[in-house]
Each structure stands twice: as structure tokens, then as C-alpha cells.
Write an enzyme that holds these catalytic residues in place. Structure first.
Site, PDB file in Angstrom:
ATOM      1  N   HIS A 284       0.812  -1.208   0.000  1.00  0.00           N
ATOM      2  CA  HIS A 284       0.000   0.000   0.000  1.00  0.00           C
ATOM      3  C   HIS A 284       0.849   1.263   0.000  1.00  0.00           C
ATOM      4  O   HIS A 284       0.508   2.243  -0.654  1.00  0.00           O
ATOM      5  CB  HIS A 284      -0.932   0.037   1.209  1.00  0.00           C
ATOM      6  N   CYS A 285       1.951   1.284   0.734  1.00  0.00           N
ATOM      7  CA  CYS A 285       2.596   2.565   1.032  1.00  0.00           C
ATOM      8  C   CYS A 285       3.672   2.999   0.052  1.00  0.00           C
ATOM      9  O   CYS A 285       3.624   4.114  -0.468  1.00  0.00           O
ATOM     10  CB  CYS A 285       3.197   2.511   2.448  1.00  0.00           C
ATOM     11  N   ILE A 286       4.669   2.161  -0.189  1.00  0.00           N
ATOM     12  CA  ILE A 286       5.862   2.627  -0.901  1.00  0.00           C
ATOM     13  C   ILE A 286       5.549   3.071  -2.330  1.00  0.00           C
ATOM     14  O   ILE A 286       6.076   4.090  -2.789  1.00  0.00           O
ATOM     15  CB  ILE A 286       6.967   1.556  -0.879  1.00  0.00           C
ATOM     16  N   ASP A 289       3.025   6.612  -1.629  1.00  0.00           N
ATOM     17  CA  ASP A 289       3.353   7.788  -0.834  1.00  0.00           C
ATOM     18  C   ASP A 289       4.028   8.917  -1.597  1.00  0.00           C
ATOM     19  O   ASP A 289       3.716  10.091  -1.359  1.00  0.00           O
ATOM     20  CB  ASP A 289       4.223   7.374   0.361  1.00  0.00           C
TER      21      ASP A 289
END
Length: 447
Positions: A284-286, A289
Site C-alpha cells: 500500500h505505502c511505498i 506515498d
């Protein structure tokens, strides 16, 4: 549903004595493990989710996440854990923690619909003295510019979010999740918890709540600082992965093994941390973001050129994999169009059942566009249908007849695979993860 109203000292005491009721919205890869942590500390936890299938599974003592066993759910139920899709039960909670997705839309812009939808759903039921925490990764300013106004507008009692000591109202905090699926080297309670509140009392309450399950809490001066902290953590990884992804392509042209280079470099005891190249970023994040921050930066007439470049490099990696696969087939006098290709591994990283932003999904779609006949194997997915950004409608293919495929493309290096056997039986192996390290064969193309 009866509404609970408490003063700050009363709620702090309830949190410290484990009497407080905790509501967690979003029973996914972040929310469910968090619910289990609180349940293990004897908190009475209610999990909220709009997916009735998840609610039913949890209330029957089952699990839909591979790394969370049904026994863990059943143990939590003994402490009072249950799930519901009825947001009116928020009125009975002392604290509500929001753990919902924050994906990108088709234009690589933040999609806060899950956050805004959740806040609008709980706002009618919030009460004075309640603690509301957002854990979903997002851009700096989301808590104060989006969540706070929606809470204040949506509650029928005219309650305001507390901004200064001594005021009455709702306490709001941003505390970024630091979940790392599949990481067994660091216990969850050993991961420090960053907390940024709209008022000092909110930080005090969040510290009391999270202090019950984490060994260390890290207060910061504002929600925006906490939001930026999460982005920095993940952009740091994104930029460094982009660096090694770009260097890998140069090393391939130069005939140098990039993985050997990294292994040598990481022997330096200071000033270097190993990052590894791959077929693209997942999770989800890298992958997400950098775009959250670059989007927000435009509001300040600022371009995050370095970060955007890293995002571009990582986004391009699935296309690089397709080029290398096509070239490998060409060496065998085969065209991509009409070739049978088995993609090995769908999850975004090893030994987890998580498809979020997985490069495998992009690679499969690109292979199909090139006319290849694509199959997949992944021990964690018997079937893959349709998601937010893909529509595959495929069933898992057993590894019984690897000989029938023109190429086996290793995208996710699950530890359950016998790579020596795969290389022995396959016609061609394209390895994007260095999974075949130590195996010497002319069939292997490493990229």
C-alpha cells in the site's frame, strides 16, 4: 445505542485500566492485527467493516488473512472482540481508530474516498470526550483539513474538535500505521508509535491507549508532522529502491551482477543500508506515498523532482521486465505473441497473501497486451478476479507441467518454491528477484 461521555481524566483512567472500549474501522491488513493487539491486552474491541463477508468470518471465529490464524480470532473473542457493519455502535466507543485504504486514482492523485466515507459514517455518533485516531497513510494536512471539518459538520450535537488545553469536545489524532506484512524479525509491540494530536489532551489520551500495546510512543507537535513522518519513512525506501533498480539496468549492460555488488557494499558497517532491485514496487505505502506528497506539494508551488523521478523509475520496472522477457524469448526464436508464459508469484512480496499494488498484476496485463497466453501460480491465491486496478479473472495453475510453458517468469520469490526443480523442468526462466541465486543454467535470464 447509548452514548458514552467522558472527561479527559476519566477516559485516560479507563484506557490505563483497560476498561475503555476501542472501535477499529477497517478490518484489513492494518486494522485486524491492531484489533488483536488490543484484545491481547484485555481491551474490549469492536471491529467495523462495510464488507459483510469479513464481519461474518470474524464473528464465526474465522480469518481471511493467511498470516492470522483462526485461533487468534477466537482468542480475541474471549476478550470481547466482535465485528459489525453498524456504525451506530460508534456511540458506545471510548476511542475509534480509522484504518482504511488510501489508494491513488487513475491520475495518480490521492483517493481519500474511504477516509471521507468513514468519517461521514461515524460523525453522527461521536460524542464529547471521545478519541478519534486516523492511521491511514495520507498527505500532510489531511487530519486537520479533511477529517476535522467532516467530524464537526457531521455530528448532530454541534461538537467541536478540541484545539487547546481545557476545551471540551472531540479529541483527534493522527498516528501512522507501521505494519509490515510478513516481517517476523520485529515484534509489533516493539515498533514505536508516532502520535500527533490536534491538542495536548489528544496526545495524552493516544499515548495512554497505544502505550498499552506498544513499548514506546513518540509524541510529535502536530498531526501534520506525524503525517509527514510516515511519508518520509516510505519515500526513503522508494528513492533507494529506485536507485538500485536504475543501477541494476546499468549493471546488466556492463555485465556486472548487481546483487553481488549489493552484497559487497553491505559489508560496510556504517553509511550504507542494503536495498534490492525487483520488478516494481508493491504494497500500500511505498508505491503510493511519493505521489501523495508530490500532489500536496503543488499546492505550495513546489515540485518534488527527486521524489517524482524515483516514482517514475519504479513505475517503469514492469515495462523493463516485459522487454527482458521478450528479448529472452527472441533468443529462443520465439515471439512474445502466442507464447505461453507462467507468472510465478502474484503477491507484492514473499510469503504473504497481499495483492495491493503488486507489480505482478501490471506485468500480467502487459503480457496479455503483447499477445502472450498468461497463467499464474501462487500458493496464496486459488483465484484472482477483479480489484480496484485490475481485472484478471484467472485461476491458479499447478506446477505439474512446466514444460508446456515457453517461459516461467519469477515475479514473487515465495520460499515454498523449489527453484532448482523449476529451472530443471522449465524451458526458460526469467528471474526478477534473484531467486535462482547459486543456480547455474543457460535457461536462466536474470533481470
Amino acid at each position: 445505542m447509548a452514548t458514552v461521555s467522558t472527561t479527559l481524566p476519566e477516559l485516560k483512567q479507563r484506557l490505563e485500566s483497560r476498561e475503555a472500549r476501542i472501535g477499529i474501522v477497517g478490518m484489513g491488513y492494518v486494522g485486524l492485527p491492531l484489533a488483536l493487539l488490543f484484545s491481547a491486552e484485555r481491551f474490549r474491541v469492536t471491529g467495523f467493516d462495510i464488507a459483510e463477508s469479513k464481519v461474518n468470518a470474524l464473528n464465526s471465529g474465522g480469518s481471511y488473512i493467511v498470516r492470522i490464524l483462526p485461533e487468534a480470532i477466537q482468542e480475541a473473542q474471549k476478550a470481547g472482540f466482535r465485528a459489525t457493519s453498524d456504525y451506530s455502535e460508534v456511540a458506545a466507543m471510548d476511542a475509534v481508530i480509522i484504518c482504511v485504504p488510501t489508494p491513488l486514482n487513475e491520475f495518480h492523485e490521492p483517493d481519500l474516498s474511504y477516509v471521507t466515507g468513514t468519517v461521514q459514517s461515524i460523525a453522527p455518533y461521536v460524542h464529547e470526550g471521545q478519541l478519534i485516531v486516523l492511521e491511514s497513510t495520507t498527505y500532510p494536512g489531511t487530519t486537520e483539513e479533511v477529517v476535522v471539518p467532516l467530524l464537526e459538520k457531521g455530528n448532530p450535537h454541534g461538537l467541536k474538535v478540541v484545539r487547546a488545553a481545557g476545551e471540551q469536545g472531540i479529541h483527534v489524532v493522527f498516528s501512522p500505521e507501521r505494519e509490515d506484512p510478513g516481517n517476523d524479525t520485529v515484534a509489533r509491540h516493539d515498533i514505536p508509535k508516532v502520535i500527533g494530536g490536534c491538542d495536548p489532551g489528544a496526545v495524552e489520551l493516544a499515548a495512554a491507549m497505544y502505550g498499552a500495546i506498544f513499548r514506546r510512543v513518540v509524541p510529535v507537535s502536530s498531526p501534520a508532522v506525524a503525517e509527514m513522518t510516515k511519508l518520509l519513512e516510505n519515500i526513503y525506501r522508494c528513492v533507494n529502491i529506485a536507485l538500485v533498480n536504475e543501477l541494476k539496468q546499468l549493471c546488466m549492460r556492463m555485465g556486472i551482477d548487481m546483487h553481488e555488488v549489493i552484497d559487497a557494499a553491505k559489508t560496510k558497517p556504517f553509511g550504507f543500508q542494503a536495498f534490492y532491485p525487483g520488478p516494481g514496487l508493491g504494497g500500500h505505502c511505498i508505491p503510493i506515498d511519493p505521489f501523495y506528497l508530490s500532489w500536496k506539494a503543488r499546492e505550495y508551488d513546489f515540485r518534488t523532482r527527486f521524489i517524482e523521478l524515483a516514482g517514475e523509475v519504479n513505475i517503469s520496472m514492469p515495462y523493463f521486465v516485459i522487454e527482458q522477457t521478450s528479448a529472452a524469448l527472441n533468443e529462443q526464436r520465439k515471439a512474445m505473441k502466442g507464447s505461453k508464459i507462467l507468472v510465478l508469484g502474484l503477491a507484492y512480496k514473499r510469503d504473504i497473501d497481499d495483492l495491493r499494488e503488486s507489480p505482478s498484476l501490471t506485468i500480467i496485463e502487459l503480457l496479455r497486451q503483447k499477445g502472450a497466453e498468461v497463467s499464474y501460480n501462487d500458493p496464496f491465491f486459488a483465484h484472482v478476479g477483479r480489484g480496484r486496478h485490475y481485472d484478471l479473472n484467472m485461476d491458479n495453475t499447478p506446477l505439474d507441467n512446466l514444460e508446456q510453458f515457453d517461459a516461467v517468469l519469477i515475479v514473487t520469490d515465495h520460499s515454498s518454491y523449489d527453484y532448482r526443480d523449476i529451472v530443471q523442468r522449465a524451458q526458460l526462466v526469467v528471474d526478477t528477484r534473484n531467486a535462482t541465486k547459486g543456480i547455474q543454467s543457460p535457461k536462466i535470464v536474470r533481470c
